[in-house]
Design a protein around this motif. Structure first.
Motif, PDB file in Angstrom:
ATOM      1  N   VAL A 295      -6.569   8.909  48.646  1.00  0.00           N
ATOM      2  CA  VAL A 295      -5.858   9.137  47.389  1.00  0.00           C
ATOM      3  C   VAL A 295      -6.671   8.241  46.422  1.00  0.00           C
ATOM      4  O   VAL A 295      -6.993   8.988  45.029  1.00  0.00           O
ATOM      5  N   VAL A 296      -6.892   7.072  46.706  1.00  0.00           N
ATOM      6  CA  VAL A 296      -7.498   6.123  45.485  1.00  0.00           C
ATOM      7  C   VAL A 296      -8.995   5.934  45.627  1.00  0.00           C
ATOM      8  O   VAL A 296      -9.506   6.389  44.695  1.00  0.00           O
ATOM      9  N   THR A 297      -9.424   5.957  46.827  1.00  0.00           N
ATOM     10  CA  THR A 297     -10.853   6.135  46.860  1.00  0.00           C
ATOM     11  C   THR A 297     -11.477   7.754  46.691  1.00  0.00           C
ATOM     12  O   THR A 297     -12.729   7.816  46.504  1.00  0.00           O
ATOM     13  N   GLY A 298     -10.708   8.552  47.309  1.00  0.00           N
ATOM     14  CA  GLY A 298     -11.138  10.006  46.885  1.00  0.00           C
ATOM     15  C   GLY A 298     -12.021  10.403  48.274  1.00  0.00           C
ATOM     16  O   GLY A 298     -12.414  11.559  48.312  1.00  0.00           O
ATOM     17  N   THR A 357     -11.839  -0.721  43.963  1.00  0.00           N
ATOM     18  CA  THR A 357     -12.075  -1.192  45.158  1.00  0.00           C
ATOM     19  C   THR A 357     -12.982   0.090  45.731  1.00  0.00           C
ATOM     20  O   THR A 357     -12.825   0.863  45.927  1.00  0.00           O
ATOM     21  N   SER A 358     -14.189  -0.508  46.144  1.00  0.00           N
ATOM     22  CA  SER A 358     -15.259   0.350  47.107  1.00  0.00           C
ATOM     23  C   SER A 358     -14.761   0.352  48.466  1.00  0.00           C
ATOM     24  O   SER A 358     -13.911  -0.149  48.915  1.00  0.00           O
ATOM     25  N   ARG A 359     -15.325   1.490  49.046  1.00  0.00           N
ATOM     26  CA  ARG A 359     -14.921   1.816  50.438  1.00  0.00           C
ATOM     27  C   ARG A 359     -15.564   0.693  51.274  1.00  0.00           C
ATOM     28  O   ARG A 359     -15.047   0.540  52.367  1.00  0.00           O
ATOM     29  N   ILE A 360     -16.705   0.133  50.933  1.00  0.00           N
ATOM     30  CA  ILE A 360     -17.348  -0.691  51.838  1.00  0.00           C
ATOM     31  C   ILE A 360     -16.352  -2.036  51.672  1.00  0.00           C
ATOM     32  O   ILE A 360     -16.212  -2.776  52.679  1.00  0.00           O
TER      33      ILE A 360
END
Length: 518
Positions: A295-298, A357-360
């Motif tokens: 939801v948040v990072t897509g 926030t990034s996925r990394i």
């Protein structure tokens, strides 16, 4: 691996390999099923009751575990393990033949009965055949089966659903399970306890009904009924009263399902308490992380599974490494302390996550938490199995697993309730009240959210990000409480003999003394 089974001459590797197969089988079954649920609903219908396909397995497997552990202490583990595996395979075959969702739910319940016994007895048999000093590396590898299942599950499930039929997610269990049963039947040789079997019927009924009430309450609360509804309050009160009655009955029963004297062992008491608290924190945070990723990072559903790999890989590596370190140095107390501290640090990092926030970054934070879990989770079971008398090994192993499972169930339900309660709180504040969103969007459907207009989509994502932040904030104090409990875990010297060898020696001494007693 040259360790030999007591009195059999067989290699431990064969038995351990069979046990590892059954643990992977049990974990893989549920994870594959999640992948196939949309296809199953399209074939059998019954969308409203779909969650019961998962819930019923949780209910029956958790409820049967303490009974299986206790019975194995009295009647032996080999036959009971084979019976549990057979029940699991029968449930699998029947599930594959289901022609309605009701049939599938009932047969999944049968699977859960077998799976619950399989899980606790598999871990107990490892403690039977492996000396305490070497227990760490074996249990560490066994624990890694969860990560193997988590990674392989979606892939195997997708292949079976796309190229065969959803029914094959159950049929695939048959050849693997039969192979494991044959290996155990030929190679496993454990001494008999010689104890008369007296099933604690009252304790079994009270345990099962109290757990069913509590698990149903935590499963339904915040989804089907509100936390303050008469149904949920009634289930919680009823579950607590039945649990209190269970404690009273067990204190007066000679062959109790969960012997009260186990709690006088400081290792068992600390492991059970910390397992309950840390289970709530750990599994609650674990459950909502895919929602954050999608939801948040897509991230897509597939990509979110891949993004969880840092957590799973770090968990597997630290779990296996911890087991080998315990075997090498002969000490275990430091690992759950360091592991729980790492978990708390990871949970603090989780509170920093948001829309930006990034996925990394999320992957790094998950790796910290996964490393902590690997250092802590299985060591608590090893400590109990090393400390407890071999006659109570099954009941003690089941008891630790029971408290961890209950903690996980409560944590998952509570944090999902906090999440969706937070979403319901923030959406009216971030969007016009006149705007009506679908139930799917409110539940976090990635497809539904992506279809929204940009301004509305950003507001919905922001609502979920704020609510997930609240969940992660709540997880931190639970982790701190778990750390404080783990700090008092005693260090008991690891045994140089396996539980089966100790029990065989004890039974042999009793047999020698018996003629003199007459």
């Amino acid at each position: 691996m040259q360790v030999r089974l007591p009195g059999s001459g067989q290699n431990v590797a064969a038995v351990f390999g069979a046990l590892l197969l059954t643990q992977i089988l049990s974990g893989l079954d549920t994870i594959i099923l999640v992948t196939a649920l949309p296809t199953i609903v399209g074939d059998l219908g019954g969308l409203r009751e779909l969650s019961w396909v998962i819930t019923i397995y949780l209910l029956t497997s958790t409820a049967v575990s303490p009974l299986a552990g206790k019975l194995s202490d009295m009647m032996g583990r080999k036959a009971l393990f084979q019976i549990s595996l057979a029940v699991f395979l029968v449930g699998s075959a029947l599930s594959g033949q289901s022609h309605s969702l009701l049939e599938l739910i009932l047969f999944r319940g049968v699977q859960g009965v077998g799976g619950g016994g399989m899980g606790v007895l598999g871990r107990t048999i490892v403690a039977d055949i492996v000396p305490g000093r070497q227990l760490g590396r074996f249990q560490g590898i066994l624990t890694s089966s969860f990560a193997i299942s988590s990674v392989a599950g979606p892939l195997v499930g997708g292949l079976l659903v796309d190229h065969a039929s959803w029914r094959w997610i159950f049929y695939i269990n048959m050849p693997i399970g039969l192979l494991a049963m044959a290996i155990v039947g030929v190679t496993l040789d454990l001494p008999r306890t010689g104890r008369r079997v007296r099933v604690d019927i009252a304790g079994s009924v009270l345990m099962t009904t109290s757990m069913s009430c509590l698990l149903l309450a935590t499963t339904w609360a915040g989804t089907r009924f509100g936390w303050g509804s008469a149904q949920i309050v009634g289930l919680l009160v009823g579950g607590c009263l039945l649990a209190a009655a269970f404690v009273v009955v067990e204190a007066r029963t000679k062959e109790a399902l969960l012997p009260v004297h186990l709690f006088r062992d400081p290792v068992f008491a600390v492991a059970s308490a910390s397992g309950l608290v840390l289970g709530m924190a750990m599994f609650g945070a674990w459950t909502v992380m895919p929602i954050f990723l999608q939801v948040v990072t897509g991230a897509s559903a597939t990509n979110s599974g891949l993004l969880l790999l840092p957590l799973l890989i770090s968990f597997t590596v630290s779990s296996v490494a911890t087991g080998f370190l315990i075997t090498h140095y002969g000490r275990y107390r430091a690992y759950p302390i360091v592991g729980t501290a790492l978990m708390v640090a990871g949970f603090l990092l989780y509170t920093r996550m948001g829309v930006s926030t990034s996925r990394i970054e999320a992957s790094v934070y998950m790796a910290v938490v996964g490393t902590g879990i690997g250092l802590m989770l299985e060591v608590l079971t090893i400590a109990v199995q090393n400390s407890i008398h071999p006659r109570d090994l099954g009941a003690a192993t089941a008891g630790v697993g029971l408290f961890n499972s209950l903690g996980g169930s409560f944590g998952t339900a509570v944090y999902l309730s906090v999440l969706y309660g937070g979403v319901a709180h923030w959406l009216p504040r971030l969007l016009p009240r006149s705007l009506h969103l679908s139930a799917g969007v409110r539940q976090g459907s990635p497809t539904g959210i992506r279809a929204l207009a940009p301004g509305v989509r950003h507001a919905v994502i922001d609502a979920f990000a704020r609510s997930l932040h609240t969940v992660f904030v709540w997880v931190v104090p639970l982790g701190v409480v778990g750390l404080l409990i783990v700090l008092v875990l005693p260090e008991v010297p690891l045994r140089e003999q396996s539980a089966a060898e100790l029990l065989a020696a004890e039974v042999g001494v009793e047999a020698e003394l018996q003629p003199h007693a007459r």
